[in-house]
Motif scaffolding. Sequence first.
Motif, mmCIF file in Angstrom:
data_model
loop_
_atom_site.group_PDB
_atom_site.id
_atom_site.type_symbol
_atom_site.label_atom_id
_atom_site.label_comp_id
_atom_site.label_asym_id
_atom_site.label_seq_id
_atom_site.Cartn_x
_atom_site.Cartn_y
_atom_site.Cartn_z
ATOM 1 N N LYS A 259 -11.892 6.896 -5.445
ATOM 2 C CA LYS A 259 -11.206 5.562 -5.863
ATOM 3 C C LYS A 259 -11.731 5.169 -7.346
ATOM 4 O O LYS A 259 -12.905 5.646 -7.494
ATOM 5 C CB LYS A 259 -11.267 4.556 -4.910
ATOM 6 C CG LYS A 259 -10.527 4.686 -3.538
ATOM 7 C CD LYS A 259 -10.861 3.575 -2.607
ATOM 8 C CE LYS A 259 -9.987 3.885 -1.324
ATOM 9 N NZ LYS A 259 -10.112 2.681 -0.449
ATOM 10 N N PHE B 152 -3.822 3.605 0.729
ATOM 11 C CA PHE B 152 -4.536 2.827 -0.710
ATOM 12 C C PHE B 152 -3.654 1.480 -0.832
ATOM 13 O O PHE B 152 -2.638 1.772 -1.086
ATOM 14 C CB PHE B 152 -4.397 3.718 -1.772
ATOM 15 C CG PHE B 152 -5.368 5.027 -1.738
ATOM 16 C CD1 PHE B 152 -6.653 5.107 -1.890
ATOM 17 C CD2 PHE B 152 -4.342 6.331 -1.690
ATOM 18 C CE1 PHE B 152 -7.195 6.383 -1.912
ATOM 19 C CE2 PHE B 152 -5.186 7.553 -1.587
ATOM 20 C CZ PHE B 152 -6.798 7.386 -1.600
ATOM 21 N N SER C 274 0.717 -1.234 -0.074
ATOM 22 C CA SER C 274 0.069 -0.066 -0.075
ATOM 23 C C SER C 274 1.032 1.344 0.010
ATOM 24 O O SER C 274 2.083 1.148 0.223
ATOM 25 C CB SER C 274 -0.954 -0.121 1.000
ATOM 26 O OG SER C 274 -0.204 0.381 2.363
#
Length: 216
Positions: free
Chosen positions: A211, A87, A52
């Motif tokens: 997103k 993320f 991430s």
Amino acid sequence: MNKKMSIGLIGKKQGMTRFFTEEGKGVAVTVVSIEPNTITQIKTKDNEGYSSIQVTTGKKSDKHLSKPLLGHYKKSSTAPGEGLWEFRTSEEEIKELEVGNSIGLDKFENNEYVDVSGISKGKGFAGTVKRWNFSMQDATHGNSLSHRAPGSIGQCQTPGRVWKGKKMSGHMGHQRKTTQNLKVMSMDAKKNILLIKGSIPGSTGSTVVIKPSLKK
């Protein structure tokens, strides 16, 4: 743009306006301003057990940060931001990124579909009619002081109690919500503005997470 990219952007909701298509049709859109998202940390499967990136955006004074958090920013040589967001990514995406790099509007395209998450508007303490869309009782026929009352909540003798999760009066709103499959109508790279069709969670000035859509 690579459609498999899973990295999103952190933005701020600026309100709603109208966008006109080439055919002259007016569409209600939400205006989202995007400041540069700076990468503060890259996590890998070898070190953290998963892949991430951690980003921050905006500015925040050092005096409003704890010492551990201030040290975290100094370690990555980035200026303190308004918060930290993460993320999930793949190992291939991480190879293209470095700590200190900025992510901008180039992550998205016009007519792309996105999922937007944010904290919904708080409505305070609300009754069942407003909170759960219950029907009201009779306004006449002898009904007094019980027009918006929820009614019976019991379960008779068996099980003789009220089930957990029963829809009753309580705190409404101020929850993390996600609206899916919203279309990006337009982007302004100079002003760092994103126009998204429809409404998104949160009040004006609140932070939202954008997103790539999972279902489109």
